[in-house]
Design a protein around this motif. Structure first.
Motif, mmCIF file in Angstrom:
data_model
loop_
_atom_site.group_PDB
_atom_site.id
_atom_site.type_symbol
_atom_site.label_atom_id
_atom_site.label_comp_id
_atom_site.label_asym_id
_atom_site.label_seq_id
_atom_site.Cartn_x
_atom_site.Cartn_y
_atom_site.Cartn_z
ATOM 1 N N PRO A 379 0.840 -1.203 0.000
ATOM 2 C CA PRO A 379 0.000 0.000 0.000
ATOM 3 C C PRO A 379 0.877 1.257 0.000
ATOM 4 N N VAL A 380 0.332 2.343 -0.566
ATOM 5 C CA VAL A 380 1.093 3.600 -0.567
ATOM 6 C C VAL A 380 0.900 4.292 0.779
ATOM 7 N N LEU A 381 -0.290 4.154 1.362
ATOM 8 C CA LEU A 381 -0.591 4.857 2.617
ATOM 9 C C LEU A 381 -1.059 3.876 3.697
ATOM 10 N N PRO A 382 -0.803 4.217 4.963
ATOM 11 C CA PRO A 382 -1.291 3.362 6.053
ATOM 12 C C PRO A 382 -2.778 3.615 6.315
ATOM 13 N N THR A 383 -3.407 2.700 7.001
ATOM 14 C CA THR A 383 -4.798 2.937 7.403
ATOM 15 C C THR A 383 -4.781 3.828 8.659
ATOM 16 N N LEU A 384 -5.937 4.408 8.966
ATOM 17 C CA LEU A 384 -5.997 5.243 10.169
ATOM 18 C C LEU A 384 -5.814 4.366 11.412
ATOM 19 N N ASN A 385 -6.332 3.136 11.353
ATOM 20 C CA ASN A 385 -6.163 2.243 12.519
ATOM 21 C C ASN A 385 -4.684 1.998 12.809
ATOM 22 N N THR A 386 -3.869 1.850 11.736
ATOM 23 C CA THR A 386 -2.425 1.688 11.947
ATOM 24 C C THR A 386 -1.867 2.946 12.594
ATOM 25 N N MET A 387 -2.304 4.100 12.112
ATOM 26 C CA MET A 387 -1.799 5.369 12.663
ATOM 27 C C MET A 387 -2.185 5.516 14.134
ATOM 28 N N ILE A 388 -3.372 5.018 14.476
ATOM 29 C CA ILE A 388 -3.814 5.089 15.879
ATOM 30 C C ILE A 388 -2.949 4.157 16.727
ATOM 31 N N SER A 389 -2.668 2.955 16.184
ATOM 32 C CA SER A 389 -1.890 1.996 16.979
ATOM 33 C C SER A 389 -0.453 2.475 17.186
ATOM 34 N N LEU A 390 0.047 3.349 16.312
ATOM 35 C CA LEU A 390 1.424 3.845 16.443
ATOM 36 C C LEU A 390 1.520 5.119 17.300
ATOM 37 N N ALA A 391 0.380 5.631 17.762
ATOM 38 C CA ALA A 391 0.382 6.899 18.511
ATOM 39 C C ALA A 391 1.190 6.779 19.799
ATOM 40 N N GLY A 392 1.974 7.802 20.095
ATOM 41 C CA GLY A 392 2.737 7.828 21.347
ATOM 42 C C GLY A 392 1.986 8.632 22.404
ATOM 43 N N SER A 393 2.608 8.805 23.568
ATOM 44 C CA SER A 393 1.892 9.484 24.659
ATOM 45 C C SER A 393 1.610 10.954 24.328
ATOM 46 N N GLY A 394 2.475 11.587 23.510
ATOM 47 C CA GLY A 394 2.260 13.002 23.171
ATOM 48 C C GLY A 394 1.250 13.210 22.056
ATOM 49 N N ASP A 395 0.706 12.122 21.538
ATOM 50 C CA ASP A 395 -0.204 12.257 20.382
ATOM 51 C C ASP A 395 -1.678 12.268 20.782
ATOM 52 N N ARG A 396 -1.933 12.168 22.079
ATOM 53 C CA ARG A 396 -3.336 12.086 22.507
ATOM 54 C C ARG A 396 -4.025 13.434 22.328
ATOM 55 N N ARG A 397 -5.133 13.438 21.585
ATOM 56 C CA ARG A 397 -5.936 14.653 21.382
ATOM 57 C C ARG A 397 -7.414 14.257 21.447
ATOM 58 N N VAL A 398 -8.150 14.933 22.334
ATOM 59 C CA VAL A 398 -9.599 14.702 22.397
ATOM 60 C C VAL A 398 -10.252 16.078 22.396
ATOM 61 N N THR A 399 -11.202 16.324 21.500
ATOM 62 C CA THR A 399 -11.802 17.656 21.427
ATOM 63 C C THR A 399 -12.747 17.878 22.609
ATOM 64 N N SER A 400 -13.147 19.136 22.814
ATOM 65 C CA SER A 400 -14.009 19.442 23.972
ATOM 66 C C SER A 400 -15.338 18.701 23.884
ATOM 67 N N ASP A 401 -15.776 18.372 22.664
ATOM 68 C CA ASP A 401 -17.022 17.597 22.592
ATOM 69 C C ASP A 401 -16.762 16.094 22.462
ATOM 70 N N GLY A 402 -15.575 15.681 22.874
ATOM 71 C CA GLY A 402 -15.325 14.248 23.040
ATOM 72 C C GLY A 402 -14.869 13.473 21.810
ATOM 73 N N VAL A 403 -14.506 14.158 20.733
ATOM 74 C CA VAL A 403 -14.054 13.412 19.546
ATOM 75 C C VAL A 403 -12.580 13.041 19.739
ATOM 76 N N ASN A 404 -12.320 11.736 19.670
ATOM 77 C CA ASN A 404 -10.945 11.275 19.884
ATOM 78 C C ASN A 404 -10.149 11.383 18.584
ATOM 79 N N CYS A 405 -9.143 12.244 18.591
ATOM 80 C CA CYS A 405 -8.347 12.489 17.373
ATOM 81 C C CYS A 405 -6.896 12.076 17.607
ATOM 82 N N THR A 406 -6.733 10.984 18.340
ATOM 83 C CA THR A 406 -5.390 10.494 18.649
ATOM 84 C C THR A 406 -4.866 9.632 17.499
#
Ligand code: GTP
Ligand code: MG
Length: 576
Positions: A379-406
């Motif tokens: 594949p040329v690009l990873p899936t978002l699930n792969t990107m989520i599984s590779l997230a480190g501790s500094g990558d955690r982002r949750v919006t004020s209305d609860g959307v998890n963008c980590t």
């Protein structure tokens, strides 16, 4: 010598140099991605914001005023760069970048109004340069040492120039690269967008000292073209430090219990500020009934159409996601540009919001295709699930209305992961193969039963009856293409097929007997040019396989507010 690309002209004997670049096709080469340092989205945004803090925008009489302006500004601080551009009506502007933020304060403190009694005396980094008094003119002429200054010009090619460059290219892949290089948002375009954001920030800073106005969408996600709109989000307070120990707390108004009504009221007031007080802001429209209320306005001095919203942080993270995917492989952006331009040329997209596919949805279609290209090579690009599984501790982002963008933010680490985890050989297909593959892939995609999901890089059964379903990668359960009608989905499908067929019948290389670029230009349309001009060529009865898509009845042009009203229930966080 006109053949030398950069021509240095000494202007008006004042030892000021203009670096003028003649329009020429951009190089159709790409950088070695492994060797390129990857700038993170947050660092890129921070450095652009920093540039804006150190910049002012000055309207001048003509280009000839530039040297005079440089000398004048140098009295107040160290000028780092000057960028000239003009807007229709012979309006000339110079964006002056200083070395330090304090230089901007100095020069603004020394600025005034033409007639205080006749204007709203607002202070902003948008100024104009009036003719000097005689005595000052003499001082300026005599005092300053010579300077070397680079002037950036707004050298976006005309449609005819672009067509010539593409016709003169050596291969289909080169045509795609040329299109991307020639039409993408340039440095000056980015600077102007961040300065436009800064104007709003400065306007409300007295009330909200921590305010940040962030550009998002194509202005920052790497998929922006030269004249793209500017999507802005105003975040009143981004302070994240723990303040529970503070003994002094601010007196403040209590928020309304209905957050949505609160945002609408604030947006209404903000709309008034933009309309009544901010220089250059015109055509202000308040679209407050949409799921995310926005204020649309035109910034006349930077020539940019703006959409301002509040608290829409998930859209910023969406831009970051798109930026990371665009950075992670050099082929992604050129391909997206080719597909977006193709859609525009054949009339699939339209600048007015409506029931047709948007650039944003088209971008997601390309990204999805590049994720599942694994059947051919890796594949040329990873899936978002792969990107989520590779997230480190500094990558955690949750919006004020609860959307998890980590998800992983480090592009270099993501690229390393892609290279090391490839089951097959890493994907090395060229742009030509990938673009043809794109049209073949969607020609046989079953839009009637399947939805597109970038989360696992696979199509999934459609959860509802929307004609086109592209799952929002960050807010699962929402469809980003909910606005697309049945007729428009059908048209999209037909155009994918048409183009896939057509790519089998048109020339994909220039005429080999044409040696020079001008011979190639004169040759019959080929490659990308043929793709863009397909409907016209077919109408002339030339020999290409192209069936004009079933005529869809002309769209009823709705009042913009009506459209947003209609979409309140849907996923219209942007609704354009
Ligand atoms: P152009 O303005 O057409 O160049 O592209 P753009 O990517 O900026 O698209 P647009 O201005 O329509 O939207 C700006 C951003 O808002 C997008 O990049 C997305 O991040 C977000 N966005 C747009 N449409 C939707 C939508 O339907 N749902 C969600 N959740 N986000 C959207
Ligand atoms: Mg946009």
């Amino acid at each position: 010598n006109r053949n030398i690309p950069s021509l240095l002209i000494e202007v008006l004997e004042q030892k000021l140099y203009l670096c003028y670049t003649e329009p020429k096709p951009p190089p159709a080469t790409h950088e070695n991605q492994a060797a390129t340092y990857k700038v993170s989205f947050e660092n890129m945004v921070e450095s652009r914001r920093n540039e804006a803090f150190r910049s002012i925008l000055v309207q001048v009489q003509s280009e000839q005023s530039c040297s005079d302006l440089h000398k004048y500004c140098s009295q107040y601080g160290e000028v780092k760069g000057m960028h000239h551009y003009s807007l229709p009506g012979s309006l000339h502007f110079v964006l002056v970048e200083f070395m330090h933020k304090s230089d901007v304060d100095h020069i603004l403190n020394a600025s005034s109004y033409i007639n205080k009694k006749e204007v709203v005396p607002v202070r902003s980094p948008f100024l104009w340069f009036r003719a000097p008094k005689k005595s000052l003119q003499q001082t300026l002429n005599s005092s300053q040492p010579p300077c070397l200054m680079e002037m950036n010009r707004n050298n976006t090619p005309t449609a005819a120039e672009l067509r010539n460059w593409m016709q003169g290219a050596d291969s289909f892949s080169d045509q795609i690269l040329i299109l991307h290089r020639a039409t993408s948002l340039n440095d000056l375009g980015s600077r102007l967008r961040f300065l436009t954001a800064r104007q709003i920030e400065l306007a409300v800073m007295g009330l909200f000292p921590q305010v940040t106005v962030l550009p998002f969408g194509s202005s920052v996600n790497g998929f922006g073209k030269a004249a793209c709109d500017l999507d802005l989000v105003l975040l009143a307070d981004r302070e994240t430090t723990d303040t529970s120990d503070c003994r002094l707390v601010f007196h403040a108004k209590t928020l309304l219990t209905n957050g949505r009504t609160q945002v609408q009221r604030h947006m209404e007031t903000l709309g008034d500020v933009v309309q009544l007080l901010l220089p250059g802001c015109s055509h202000v429209r308040r679209i407050l009934q949409a799921r995310v209320p926005i204020i649309k306005y035109h910034q006349d001095l930077t020539g940019i159409e703006c959409d301002l919203s509040m608290t829409n942080m998930s859209a910023v993270y969406m831009s970051e996601l798109l930026y990371i995917l665009g950075e992670s492989d050099w082929r992604v952006r050129p391909l997206v540009f080719a597909v977006r331009r193709w859609a525009r040329e054949i009339g699939l997209t339209n600048p007015t919001p409506g029931r047709w596919i948007t650039n944003f949805s088209l971008t997601l279609l390309v990204l999805f295709y590049l994720q599942q290209r694994s059947k051919h090579q890796g594949p040329v690009l990873p899936t978002l699930n792969t990107m989520i599984s590779l997230a480190g501790s500094g990558d955690r982002r949750v919006t004020s209305d609860g959307v998890n963008c980590t998800f992983i933010r480090d592009v270099s680490r993501l690229c390393q992961h892609m290279a090391s985890s490839a089951r097959t050989l890493p994907n090395r297909e060229n742009l030509e193969t990938l673009l043809i593959g794109f049209f073949e892939f969607y020609s046989s995609f079953d839009f009637s039963t399947h939805a597109i999901s970038l989360n696992n890089g696979m199509s999934v059964p459609k959860p509802d009856h929307s004609p086109l379903y592209i799952a929002n990668p960050l807010e699962r359960g929402l469809n980003v293409s909910k606005n697309v009608s049945h007729d428009e989905t059908e048209r999209l499908r037909i155009e994918f097929r048409n183009t896939a067929w057509m790519l089998e019948s048109v020339a994909l290389t220039p005429d080999k007997s044409s040696v020079t670029a001008s011979q190639k230009k004169a040759h019959e349309v080929w490659g990308l040019t043929a793709l863009f001009e397909a409907p016209q060529i077919a109408a002339k009865g030339r020999n290409i396989f192209y069936i004009p898509a079933r005529k869809v009845s002309a769209p009823r042009i709705m009042d913009v507010s009506e459209l947003f009203q209609e979409n309140i229930e849907g996923d219209t966080s942007k609704s354009t």
